[in-house]
Design a protein around this motif. Structure first.
Motif, PDB file in Angstrom:
ATOM      1  N   PRO A 120     -15.979 -27.433 -34.156  1.00  0.00           N
ATOM      2  CA  PRO A 120     -16.907 -27.075 -33.065  1.00  0.00           C
ATOM      3  C   PRO A 120     -16.232 -26.653 -31.762  1.00  0.00           C
ATOM      4  O   PRO A 120     -16.613 -25.642 -31.172  1.00  0.00           O
ATOM      5  CB  PRO A 120     -17.728 -28.353 -32.876  1.00  0.00           C
ATOM      6  N   ALA A 121     -15.218 -27.392 -31.305  1.00  0.00           N
ATOM      7  CA  ALA A 121     -14.587 -27.051 -30.033  1.00  0.00           C
ATOM      8  C   ALA A 121     -13.880 -25.702 -30.114  1.00  0.00           C
ATOM      9  O   ALA A 121     -13.979 -24.872 -29.199  1.00  0.00           O
ATOM     10  CB  ALA A 121     -13.599 -28.140 -29.625  1.00  0.00           C
ATOM     11  N   ALA A 122     -13.176 -25.457 -31.212  1.00  0.00           N
ATOM     12  CA  ALA A 122     -12.486 -24.176 -31.387  1.00  0.00           C
ATOM     13  C   ALA A 122     -13.492 -23.032 -31.511  1.00  0.00           C
ATOM     14  O   ALA A 122     -13.294 -21.943 -30.967  1.00  0.00           O
ATOM     15  CB  ALA A 122     -11.589 -24.238 -32.618  1.00  0.00           C
ATOM     16  N   ALA A 123     -14.598 -23.275 -32.229  1.00  0.00           N
ATOM     17  CA  ALA A 123     -15.625 -22.246 -32.387  1.00  0.00           C
ATOM     18  C   ALA A 123     -16.239 -21.873 -31.042  1.00  0.00           C
ATOM     19  O   ALA A 123     -16.454 -20.685 -30.751  1.00  0.00           O
ATOM     20  CB  ALA A 123     -16.707 -22.739 -33.347  1.00  0.00           C
ATOM     21  N   ARG A 124     -16.485 -22.859 -30.191  1.00  0.00           N
ATOM     22  CA  ARG A 124     -17.047 -22.569 -28.861  1.00  0.00           C
ATOM     23  C   ARG A 124     -16.082 -21.714 -28.053  1.00  0.00           C
ATOM     24  O   ARG A 124     -16.503 -20.806 -27.321  1.00  0.00           O
ATOM     25  CB  ARG A 124     -17.354 -23.873 -28.126  1.00  0.00           C
ATOM     26  N   HIS A 125     -14.796 -22.008 -28.186  1.00  0.00           N
ATOM     27  CA  HIS A 125     -13.790 -21.232 -27.457  1.00  0.00           C
ATOM     28  C   HIS A 125     -13.840 -19.760 -27.883  1.00  0.00           C
ATOM     29  O   HIS A 125     -13.812 -18.859 -27.046  1.00  0.00           O
ATOM     30  CB  HIS A 125     -12.399 -21.811 -27.743  1.00  0.00           C
ATOM     31  N   VAL A 126     -13.922 -19.522 -29.172  1.00  0.00           N
ATOM     32  CA  VAL A 126     -13.999 -18.155 -29.687  1.00  0.00           C
ATOM     33  C   VAL A 126     -15.273 -17.461 -29.201  1.00  0.00           C
ATOM     34  O   VAL A 126     -15.257 -16.286 -28.818  1.00  0.00           O
ATOM     35  CB  VAL A 126     -13.943 -18.164 -31.229  1.00  0.00           C
ATOM     36  N   GLN A 127     -16.389 -18.198 -29.206  1.00  0.00           N
ATOM     37  CA  GLN A 127     -17.660 -17.612 -28.775  1.00  0.00           C
ATOM     38  C   GLN A 127     -17.666 -17.289 -27.286  1.00  0.00           C
ATOM     39  O   GLN A 127     -18.173 -16.239 -26.870  1.00  0.00           O
ATOM     40  CB  GLN A 127     -18.800 -18.564 -29.136  1.00  0.00           C
ATOM     41  N   VAL A 128     -17.097 -18.192 -26.483  1.00  0.00           N
ATOM     42  CA  VAL A 128     -17.052 -17.960 -25.036  1.00  0.00           C
ATOM     43  C   VAL A 128     -16.253 -16.700 -24.719  1.00  0.00           C
ATOM     44  O   VAL A 128     -16.601 -15.938 -23.806  1.00  0.00           O
ATOM     45  CB  VAL A 128     -16.452 -19.185 -24.311  1.00  0.00           C
ATOM     46  N   LEU A 129     -15.197 -16.462 -25.489  1.00  0.00           N
ATOM     47  CA  LEU A 129     -14.371 -15.271 -25.269  1.00  0.00           C
ATOM     48  C   LEU A 129     -14.952 -14.021 -25.930  1.00  0.00           C
ATOM     49  O   LEU A 129     -14.337 -12.950 -25.877  1.00  0.00           O
ATOM     50  CB  LEU A 129     -12.953 -15.527 -25.787  1.00  0.00           C
ATOM     51  N   ARG A 130     -16.118 -14.158 -26.561  1.00  0.00           N
ATOM     52  CA  ARG A 130     -16.834 -13.035 -27.176  1.00  0.00           C
ATOM     53  C   ARG A 130     -15.979 -12.302 -28.221  1.00  0.00           C
ATOM     54  O   ARG A 130     -15.978 -11.068 -28.296  1.00  0.00           O
ATOM     55  CB  ARG A 130     -17.320 -12.048 -26.102  1.00  0.00           C
ATOM     56  N   CYS A 131     -15.256 -13.080 -29.013  1.00  0.00           N
ATOM     57  CA  CYS A 131     -14.491 -12.477 -30.108  1.00  0.00           C
ATOM     58  C   CYS A 131     -15.443 -11.872 -31.132  1.00  0.00           C
ATOM     59  O   CYS A 131     -16.599 -12.300 -31.267  1.00  0.00           O
ATOM     60  CB  CYS A 131     -13.606 -13.523 -30.777  1.00  0.00           C
ATOM     61  N   GLN A 132     -14.963 -10.905 -31.868  1.00  0.00           N
ATOM     62  CA  GLN A 132     -15.768 -10.211 -32.855  1.00  0.00           C
ATOM     63  C   GLN A 132     -15.067 -10.252 -34.216  1.00  0.00           C
ATOM     64  O   GLN A 132     -13.852 -10.454 -34.296  1.00  0.00           O
ATOM     65  CB  GLN A 132     -15.974  -8.750 -32.434  1.00  0.00           C
ATOM     66  N   PRO A 133     -15.825 -10.053 -35.308  1.00  0.00           N
ATOM     67  CA  PRO A 133     -15.190  -9.972 -36.630  1.00  0.00           C
ATOM     68  C   PRO A 133     -14.072  -8.934 -36.628  1.00  0.00           C
ATOM     69  O   PRO A 133     -14.218  -7.841 -36.102  1.00  0.00           O
ATOM     70  CB  PRO A 133     -16.355  -9.572 -37.543  1.00  0.00           C
TER      71      PRO A 133
END
Length: 242
Positions: A22-35
């Motif tokens: 969860p914590a790592a996933a939030r980090h990726v989402q906050v940075l708006r990473c894409q596939p």
């Protein structure tokens, strides 16, 4: 922009697909990473892994692990810092900076002069929080291993199982030696004990000496509880730089 580094408990392997914690996933989402965006992952078992974002969900982030990269950024000396916990956010600062400098183990202690006194569930919540601080600092600093934050203990209880020829206690006494005399044991391990605000009491320092801790001086100045152990760790890291 540098590639995002994330800690994943693992174990990781080439070709593995997984959802990030969860914590790592939030980090990726906050940075708006894409596939298709690249990541660097590490599981604390040495080296790191190239990876790629495969799926972005509302809560889940799916990634695929690619290749293992042999890289070593850890100190050759396994340093344990046993510290009388400083109050307020100073312990957070200490954990973060000690992680950046390469500490292997952090042992929070309750001492006679401790302002911060923790026990039971509150102590465990704090330990989990500090472990999270260490994870974030390891991700940022390029470390391939995350230091362990041990459960909070009373100094006397911890001393009964600690000590040894390569253990040191920070001291202002006249017979304390300068850090140039620091040397790791043949096992490559070193332990340093430091007090809270106000320092260790004379009785606590005597108990540490009786447990095999050699007195160590950082000079005539009085350093803060969150500065003194970092000064020792910085010296060890500097000696082994490169």
């Amino acid at each position: 922009m540098s590639t995002l580094r994330l800690h994943v408990p693992g174990p990781l392997s080439s070709g593995l697909t997984l959802d990030l914690p969860p914590a790592a996933a939030r980090h990726v989402q906050v940075l708006r990473c894409q596939p298709g965006d690249p990541l660097v992952l590490f599981d604390g078992r040495g080296g790191e892994w190239t990876a790629e974002v495969r799926q972005m969900g509302r809560r889940e982030v799916g990634v695929q692990v690619q290749a293992h990269v042999e890289v070593e950024r850890e100190l050759p000396v396994a340093v344990t810092l046993a510290v009388g916990m400083p109050a307020n956010d100073r312990m957070d600062f200490l954990v973060e900076k000690a992680t950046e400098l390469g500490v292997a183990v952090l042992q929070p202690l309750v001492c006679e002069r401790s302002v911060l006194r923790l026990s039971g569930e509150r102590a465990e919540r704090k330990r989990e929080h500090w472990q999270g601080v260490a994870v974030a600092a390891a991700e940022q600093s390029g470390r391939t291993r995350v230091p362990a934050v041990r459960p909070v203990q009373a100094l006397g209880e911890w001393l009964r199982a600690a000590g040894g020829a390569q253990a040191h206690v920070l001291s202002l006494r006249a017979d304390a030696r300068p850090p140039a005399r620091l040397a790791p044991a043949s096992s490559g391990a070193l332990c340093c004990l430091s007090g809270p605000e106000g320092g260790l009491s004379p009785a606590e320092e005597d108990a540490a000496r009786d447990s095999g801790f050699a007195p160590l001086s950082l000079g005539p100045r009085t350093l803060r509880a969150d500065t003194a152990p970092l000064a020792v760790l910085a010296a060890v890291a500097a000696w082994h730089a490169g």
